[in-house]
Write an enzyme that holds these catalytic residues in place. Structure first.
Site, mmCIF file in Angstrom:
data_model
loop_
_atom_site.group_PDB
_atom_site.id
_atom_site.type_symbol
_atom_site.label_atom_id
_atom_site.label_comp_id
_atom_site.label_asym_id
_atom_site.label_seq_id
_atom_site.Cartn_x
_atom_site.Cartn_y
_atom_site.Cartn_z
ATOM 1 N N GLU A 413 -102.203 52.239 -9.245
ATOM 2 C CA GLU A 413 -103.078 52.310 -8.072
ATOM 3 C C GLU A 413 -103.227 53.740 -7.546
ATOM 4 O OE1 GLU A 413 -102.829 47.894 -6.178
ATOM 5 O OE2 GLU A 413 -101.053 49.143 -5.920
ATOM 6 N N GLU A 483 -100.273 42.572 -13.206
ATOM 7 C CA GLU A 483 -99.716 41.883 -12.044
ATOM 8 C C GLU A 483 -100.478 40.577 -11.867
ATOM 9 O OE1 GLU A 483 -99.620 44.194 -8.441
ATOM 10 O OE2 GLU A 483 -98.895 46.001 -9.478
#
Length: 951
Positions: A413, A483
């Site tokens: 991220e 994820e």
């Protein structure tokens, strides 16, 4: 070297100065070393420049300072407080500047060299992890400073060492330019949190080396070449290898895999040092659009693992790391993504030894820049690229000799930008034997894997079918969910549905549950504390508690469910054909390490058991295996076969008879309970009697069943909302927890319309509805009895336009003096509509207290599914159809209001829920909500329960 007084280095975008080039980490050498872990003197200042540097000089008197253990975090040792944010920077975003309010910890350690410390050669001082910026002195001489909290840094110190009274001084700043690169959804915890070690470096000792150990799956051979900065020889006695460094040799060998982690012990010997090698032969490649190891595609059944201990934070000891690995292996997990930084190196040693595929992730995340549309993001700013490359190099060089690592990850991220491209190019140039991963690269410009987070089931299936579009390169790449299955609070739901999709489409190579462990901090006030409990200005609450383990490392129901969903052996049967189908779902191993057993249950009691001969099926192979004749006639009651796959012998990670996989299937159906309505209601002195029961004559409310008092029996639709019910603030999908509360389903009103006494039944008519809304549920309770037992039939009809599902649908009532519970149905743990694969039918028992699941933030929990009958508080309750059973010493409303477990005070009443239905769980705390088939729709329903007093 003179001491600097400036703190400009704190805000410098460079990775630091003075440190040696990164190199391979090895676990064992014959060169001397000295651990500098232990008690250090400590002083905390409010700002980076609040104290001068005189503490680093020899002779400084620090007797008045505090003492802290190293490794450790000072905010967990009584100095300041931890801060939790998911992605918001807890300081103004003005890169590379940080606040003047910058907690700074000065650390001092005085040490003597061992008497047998070699007088010749040099020495290196190694720091394995310091958050977030450190400046180092030894005996008054400054060595340098560094950033990169979860990466190793070494300094040459041989020329500075003395025999006694060496003064090691370390200044650690909580905030630095490096903090902008470490916004990693975890507690911000400053300190020297990994090992500090002094290493003797003998003349001619090993510097850097790279073990290349490939495997040819067609020839069955391994090729070994060890490149070394210092010439030497490599020996592997078991394989008869004795070659010079840099010289390749090919020999017959067994491959390394996560299923069979075959390691060969070797030695790299130079003129001055012998280093132990643990060699695993394996080849990782991108072939036919798939990630293949040793010629076979791999299905990752993984978890994301932050490092965590509820008292020591990220300062983990070896046994805690080993416990993590053993728990993973025992729960069928085969892969770890080291979110979002390289772990302690000892963890990777354990992955090599026990067998886990590893995605090693760089110490990089700049998530907070999303708040400003990624403007000024360091990964797209050339000034920061040296720091990014330094972080990439320190990870790869430290960890490159671990066979368990099959993929490098650029970070997490951090948006996109030139810096990430530079990192990927450097990694490929340094190590072409592994693939490169980064989830944020949606076009796969820099990566070898198409990776996503929290894509819902439908999108994952489209990707599997090749209908997702994207660039040509992306369409040719394998897919990972790096994820998914957000394990926050009660959940995740929908894991079995994901796994079915993974196993259907070759392109889908599995995923990694977020995440391994709840990051609760042990706290006398709350049991475990989470974000906001330390007075943080900004925080993200219990979003830090989103793991498959509770903080004390007890498995949650989510981990038990995941173990079942990803089990490597499928056991399937319909109970009528006399056979069971066994499928080997391993990628490499056959079934020779497993033994199979059968058991036969009637009405939940085992009446026969034995061994089941199963061939040693190869990976992917299936076989029909004949079951024995049932030990009793099927007419004896509801019957089930249960077949288990057990370890046939002790392994390094679990003992003999550990259950690896199991399957259960019904042979005969249950007999539905019924009560002949032979008794009628009889009015009396303020009461109505019906068989063994008494009712309030005015309201029709049940008061007693035999000698058992019953309180407050009525329809119940509310549950203490789960984290997944509430969803995440950034989501655009319907967040049912908020919608339910907005509709007032947590405060339903019950209107009594009629109490009707018939010849053979007592009927109570009600309407259940929330204030301020037109919607409602017309609810009829019909009671009948045969004189000994009492049957309740509940009929529910929605009124007006219900556009949302219900949280639950059933009845609730209170009992006194209830403790022990027995039931026949699903168990032993909790289960919900989309998280019930691990629930097996049997007879179970518990206490009321042990029925509770200790989620760090209290919420709906503890339901047992598919219950045929339950016994509690002197009552036996049978259901038609099967029901969800919950019992607790507080009301749902009290549970819903609690923020921590310590908010829950047991009362004198045990509240029992018998639910016809429950809404699914999903994982909407960060991922998708429950699939439509798990919605509890508001529609006409009828269900019944039979009550009898236990004699």
């Amino acid at each position: 070297m003179s001491l600097r007084t400036t703190t400009d280095y704190v805000e410098d975008v460079s990775p630091g100065s003075g440190a040696l080039p990164p190199r391979a980490r090895y676990a064992s050498s014959d060169a001397r070393s000295l651990s500098l872990n232990g008690s250090w003197r400590f002083r905390l200042s409010d700002t980076a420049d609040a104290e001068d540097d005189s503490f680093a000089q020899e002779g400084y008197e620090a007797g008045g300072w505090a003492e802290v253990p190293v490794p450790g975090h000072w905010v967990l040792q009584g100095h300041g407080s931890p801060v939790y944010t998911n992605h918001l920077y807890p300081f103004p975003v003005d890169p590379p500047r940080v606040p003047t309010e910058n907690p700074t910890g000065d650390h001092l350690r005085v040490f003597d060299l061992p008497k047998d410390w070699p007088a010749d050669g040099g020495a290196v001082l190694r720091f394995d992890g310091v958050e977030s910026c450190a400046r180092i002195w030894l005996n008054g001489t400054e060595l340098g400073e560094f950033k990169g909290s979860r990466l190793p840094h070494e300094f040459a110190v041989g020329h500075l060492l003395k025999t006694v009274d060496n003064v090691l001084a370390v200044r650690v700043h909580q905030w630095s330019a490096g903090s902008y690169l470490e916004d990693q959804d975890q507690w911000w915890l400053p300190g020297i949190f990994r090992d500090v070690t002094l290493l003797h470096r003998p003349a001619g000792g090993v510097l850097d080396f790279f073990v290349h150990a490939s495997y040819d799956h067609l020839a069955g051979t391994g090729t070994l070449r060890v490149d070394s900065d210092v010439d030497g020889r490599v020996t592997v006695p078991e394989l008869g290898i004795d070659v010079a460094t840099g010289e390749p040799v090919t020999v017959p060998a067994e491959p390394w895999s996560a299923e069979r982690p075959r390691l060969y012990e070797g030695v790299l010997a130079t003129e001055g040092e012998r280093v132990a090698l643990r060699i695993g032969f394996r080849t990782v490649e991108l072939s036919d659009g798939l990630i293949k190891v040793n010629g076979r595609a791999v299905l990752f059944k993984g978890v994301n693992r932050h490092e965590w201990h509820p008292e020591r934070g990220r300062a983990l000891d070896l046994e805690t790391m080993r416990e993590d690995v053993l728990l993973m292996k025992r729960h069928n997990i085969n892969a770890v993504r080291t979110s979002h930084y390289p772990p302690h190196p000892a963890f990777l040693d354990l992955c090599d030894e026990y067998g886990l595929w590893v995605i090693d992730e760089c110490d990089l995340e700049t998530h907070g820049f999303t708040e400003q549309g990624w403007r000024d993001n360091p990964v797209d700013d050339d000034r920061w690229t040296p720091a990014l490359l330094d972080r990439a190099a320190r990870m790869v060089e430290r960890d490159k000799n671990h066979p368990s690592i099959v993929i490098w990850s650029l970070g997490n991220e951090a948006g996109t930008g030139r810096g990430l491209t530079a990192m990927a190019e450097w990694m490929r140039g340094r190590d072409s034997s592994r693939l490169v991963h980064y989830e944020g690269d949606l076009d796969c410009r820099d990566t070898d894997v198409y990776s996503r987070m929290y894509a819902d089931h439908a999108e994952v299936e489209r990707i599997g079918r090749g209908l997702d579009g994207g660039t040509h390169k992306r369409r040719e790449l394998p897919f990972l969910l790096c994820e998914y299955g957000h394990a926050m609070g009660n959940g995740p739901g929908g894991l079995a549905d994901y796994q079915r999709i993974f196993e259907t489409y070759d392109r889908l190579q599995g995923g990694f549950i977020w995440e391994w462990i709840d990051h609760g901090i042990k706290d006398e006030r709350y049991g475990y504390a989470y974000g906001g409990d330390f007075g943080e200005e900004l925080h993200d609450g219990n979003f830090v508690c989103d793991g498959l383990l509770f903080p004390d490392r007890r498995p949650s129901p989510g981990l038990v469910e995941y173990k079942k969903v990803i089990e490597p052996v499928a056991v399937e049967g319909d109970g009528t054909g006399g056979t069971v189908r066994i499928t080997n779902k391993y990628d490499f191993a056959d079934l020779s390490a497993l033994a199979f057993t059968w058991s036969y249950q009637v009405n939940g009691e085992t009446v026969g058991e034995g061994t089941l001969p199963v061939p040693a099926l190869t990976a992917g192979e299936s076989a029909e295996v004949k079951l024995p004749e049932p030990p009793v006639a099927t007419a004896a009651g509801e019957a089930h076969w249960t077949v288990r796959a057990l370890l046939a012998a002790d392994t390094p990670w679990a003992p003999k008879d550990h259950v690896v996989a199991w399957g259960q299937f019904a042979v005969s159906a249950r007999q539905v309970p019924s009560v002949a309505a032979t008794d009628g209601p009889v009015p009396g002195n303020g009461l109505i009697t019906l068989g063994p029961a008494s009712f309030d004559a005015r309201t029709g409310a049940l008061r007693t069943v035999g000698g058992v008092d019953v309180t407050g029996l009525r329809l119940d639709v509310w549950r203490a909302v789960t984290d997944n019910d509430d969803g995440a603030a950034w989501q655009t999908d319907i967040r049912y927890g908020l919608l339910w509360r907005g509709l007032g389903l947590h405060r339903m009103r019950h209107r009594l319309d009629a109490v009707e006494l018939g010849d053979d039944a007592l009927t109570v008519r009600t309407r259940v509805a929330p204030a301020a809304r037109e919607i409602g549920l017309s609810t009829v309770y019909r009671w009948t009895s045969d004189g000994n037992r009492l049957q309740l039939t509940v009929s529910v009809d929605p009124e007006d336009d219900w556009t949302v599902p219900l949280p639950r649908l059933g009845i609730r009532f209170g009992l006194s003096a209830a403790d022990r519970v027995q039931w026949f149905g699903g168990g032993p743990g909790e289960a919900y509509p989309d998280s019930r694969a691990a629930s097996s039918v049997g007879r179970w028992q518990s206490t009321v207290d042990d029925l509770q699941t200790p989620y760090v933030r209290p919420q709906e929990n503890g339901a047992r599914a598919d219950v045929r009958w339950a016994e509690i508080g002197g009552l036996r309750i049978e259901g038609d159809p099967e029901f969800f059973f919950t019992a607790r010493r507080w009301t749902t409303e009290q549970l819903d209001a609690a923020e921590h477990r310590t908010d829950l005070t047991p009362g004198d009443t045990v509240w029992v829920n018998l639910d016809h239905g429950q809404h699914g769980l999903g994982s909407q705390s960060c991922g998708p909500g429950p699939l439509p088939q798990y919605h509890l729709r508001a529609e006409a329903a009828q269900f019944s329960f039979v009550f009898s007093e236990i004699s």
